[in-house]
Design an enzyme around this catalytic site. Structure first.
Site, PDB file in Angstrom:
ATOM      1  N   TYR A  24       0.859  -1.191   0.000  1.00 48.92           N
ATOM      2  CA  TYR A  24       0.000   0.000   0.000  1.00 48.92           C
ATOM      3  C   TYR A  24       0.884   1.226   0.000  1.00 48.92           C
ATOM      4  O   TYR A  24       1.875   1.284   0.742  1.00 48.92           O
ATOM      5  CB  TYR A  24      -0.891  -0.015   1.239  1.00 48.92           C
ATOM      6  CG  TYR A  24      -1.749   1.218   1.428  1.00 48.92           C
ATOM      7  CD1 TYR A  24      -2.798   1.505   0.557  1.00 48.92           C
ATOM      8  CD2 TYR A  24      -1.523   2.095   2.492  1.00 48.92           C
ATOM      9  CE1 TYR A  24      -3.593   2.627   0.751  1.00 48.92           C
ATOM     10  CE2 TYR A  24      -2.318   3.216   2.687  1.00 48.92           C
ATOM     11  CZ  TYR A  24      -3.355   3.485   1.813  1.00 48.92           C
ATOM     12  OH  TYR A  24      -4.148   4.599   2.008  1.00 48.92           O
TER      13      TYR A  24
ATOM     14  N   ASP B 132       9.178   2.667  -0.423  1.00 48.85           N
ATOM     15  CA  ASP B 132       8.165   3.308   0.399  1.00 48.85           C
ATOM     16  C   ASP B 132       8.383   2.827   1.829  1.00 48.85           C
ATOM     17  O   ASP B 132       7.939   1.755   2.219  1.00 48.85           O
ATOM     18  CB  ASP B 132       6.766   2.956  -0.100  1.00 48.85           C
ATOM     19  CG  ASP B 132       5.685   3.614   0.755  1.00 48.85           C
ATOM     20  OD1 ASP B 132       6.016   4.145   1.841  1.00 48.85           O
ATOM     21  OD2 ASP B 132       4.511   3.583   0.354  1.00 48.85           O
TER      22      ASP B 132
ATOM     23  N   LYS C  42       4.739   8.502   9.002  1.00 51.11           N
ATOM     24  CA  LYS C  42       4.528   7.857  10.297  1.00 51.11           C
ATOM     25  C   LYS C  42       5.582   8.263  11.342  1.00 51.11           C
ATOM     26  O   LYS C  42       5.494   9.363  11.868  1.00 51.11           O
ATOM     27  CB  LYS C  42       4.398   6.344  10.106  1.00 51.11           C
ATOM     28  CG  LYS C  42       3.181   6.060   9.210  1.00 51.11           C
ATOM     29  CD  LYS C  42       2.688   4.635   9.155  1.00 51.11           C
ATOM     30  CE  LYS C  42       1.348   4.616   8.443  1.00 51.11           C
ATOM     31  NZ  LYS C  42       1.275   3.814   7.256  1.00 51.11           N
TER      32      LYS C  42
END
Ligand SMILES: *Cc1c(COP(=O)(O)O)cnc(C)c1O
Length: 431
Positions: A154, A249, A277
């Site tokens: 994702y 990523d 994050k």
């Protein structure tokens, strides 16, 4: 003994239930991000009142040991002193200027020093933005349109990355979401994770057309799936040979599986990286970057446009800087988390395959090894849902989906880990 596992039997959910009803009238599904809705485990979401250390307390005053950690950022637990102090200090000066500040340089330098492949950094506000921007830069730099991604990875809700595999390997993708034009999905080739042959096949089928290979170097968004030995190295070789940019990523695994991210842990150097994050310390901040040659294609120096009103705002930057600085000054964080998470994952659980990298873990309810999305999907999600609710009843808050990673943070003490293991063992004994 499945009757022992009735979610609402012991736990008071009165306020959460009424808040959900109220929220659902003004917010789709009552939540601002879909997985929070608990749809795949049932029972409805808990509304959270506050966090403290490794615990969250909900609106009905139930207390939970939290293994979601806001989906990754909270490696130091809720309200870590260094981050809260930094935010408090900066509130004095203002929340956003839309003009450069010195603090942004310090954070960019700190990221560059931690991650040598990122000679230059652009700060943005979410992981989605970081991944989307990195992809645009790869396309602008190479002058190519296509992107390879991996099933089950994702990269945020970017149009051309919300794509599942087409009917055959290495074919152009189909969208995973309504509202994505077919033409956008058709710029993405989705192949199985850990499958170098499929990547090779995609390159062979579209020679000179592939701008980037984007990968979660440690996958977390299909549950935790480590890269097979040689996988990341193989991607590096294929990208170099084809003039394609390799994008890691690391929004989830960055500063999580090692201080410098997965690229430090595995010793593979991507051309571009996205972070989010943890580098925001719990505030909305993310970053993308890479070599200076590539990043100098970004406006205002280069022709690739990317911008943000609140990008680099002092509040978020201070939080991120406090977090990155703390992690740099406390390298023992990573050895401690490794040991604690290993302990959490050390029990033999019947019918469960445990995947773990550092402090990321998933209990997959399957006896088969999980190395890609197909193998992850073999998990018995109904049995997972029972396990999830059993744990929740006992004050353990796991991610409300089989296909998510759990996170251990510095606020989880050995006693919390022991309590969690005992609750898990109870489930398997009662089953
Ligand atoms: C969470 C995540 C994103 C998206 O980040 P947001 O801040 O939610 O937009 C992108 N990539 C990966 C690997 C993630 O885990």
């Amino acid at each position: 003994m499945a009757c022992a596992l009735q979610p609402d039997k012991y736990m008071n959910k009165t306020r959460s239930t009424s808040l959900l009803a109220r929220a659902s009238k003004v917010i789709p599904g009552g939540v601002n991000s879909p997985v929070r809705a608990f749809r795949s485990v049932g029972g409805g979401p808990l509304f959270i009142k506050r966090g403290e250390g490794c615990r969250m307390i909900d609106e009905d005053d139930n207390s939970f040991i939290d293994y979601v950690g806001s989906w990754g950022p909270l490696i130091l637990g809720h309200k870590p002193k260094c981050v809260i102090d930094a935010i408090n200090a900066v509130l004095e000066i203002g929340t956003s200027f839309g003009a450069p500040t010195e603090r942004e340089i310090v954070l960019a330098e700190a990221i560059r020093d931690a991650v040598p492949s990122m000679e230059m950094v652009r700060l943005v506000n979410s992981g989605t933005e970081a991944a989307m921007s990195a992809l645009r830069v790869a396309r602008g730099f190479t002058g190519r349109d296509l992107c390879i991604k991996f099933e089950g990875c994702y990269h945020g809700h970017v149009d051309s990355l919300l794509v599942k595999a087409g009917s055959g390997l290495a074919t152009l993708g189909l969208s995973d979401s309504a509202g994505v034009p077919a033409a956008f999905a058709a710029t993405t080739i989705s192949v199985p994770f850990n499958n170098l042959a499929a990547v090779e096949e995609a390159f062979a089928k579209h020679p000179g057309k592939i701008a980037s290979v984007m990968v979660e170097p440690v996958a977390g968004n299909m549950g935790c799936v480590p890269p097979a030995p040689g996988f990341l190295e193989g991607l590096r070789k294929l990208c170099t040979a084809n003039g394609t940019l390799l994008i890691f990523d690391e929004v989830m695994c960055g500063f999580r599986v090692a201080f410098g991210g997965a690229q430090a842990r595995y010793g593979v150097k991507p051309d571009m990286t996205a972070f989010g994050k943890i580098i925001g310390g719990g505030l909305p901040i993310a970053a993308y970057g890479g070599g200076a040659e590539v990043m100098n294609y970004v406006a205002p120096v280069g022709p690739i446009y990317q911008a943000g009103t609140l990008s680099g705002n002092p509040l978020a930057v201070s939080a991120g800087l406090a977090m990155v600085t703390y992690l740099k000054e406390h390298p023992e964080v990573y050895t401690t988390l490794e040991a604690r998470t290993a302990a959490l994952c050390s029990d033999e659980l019947p019918g469960v395959t445990v995947n773990r990298v550092g402090s990321m873990f998933t209990f997959f309810f399957t006896t088969e090894p999980v190395f890609d999305y197909e193998s992850a999907k073999k998990a018995d999600t109904a049995r997972f849902a029972k396990f999830f609710n059993h744990m929740l009843e006992r004050g353990i808050y796991l991610a409300p989906s089989q296909f998510e990673a759990g996170f251990v943070g510095m606020a989880h003490l050995d006693s919390d880990i022991d309590e969690t293991r005992a609750a898990a063992r109870q489930f398997f004994e009662a089953e």
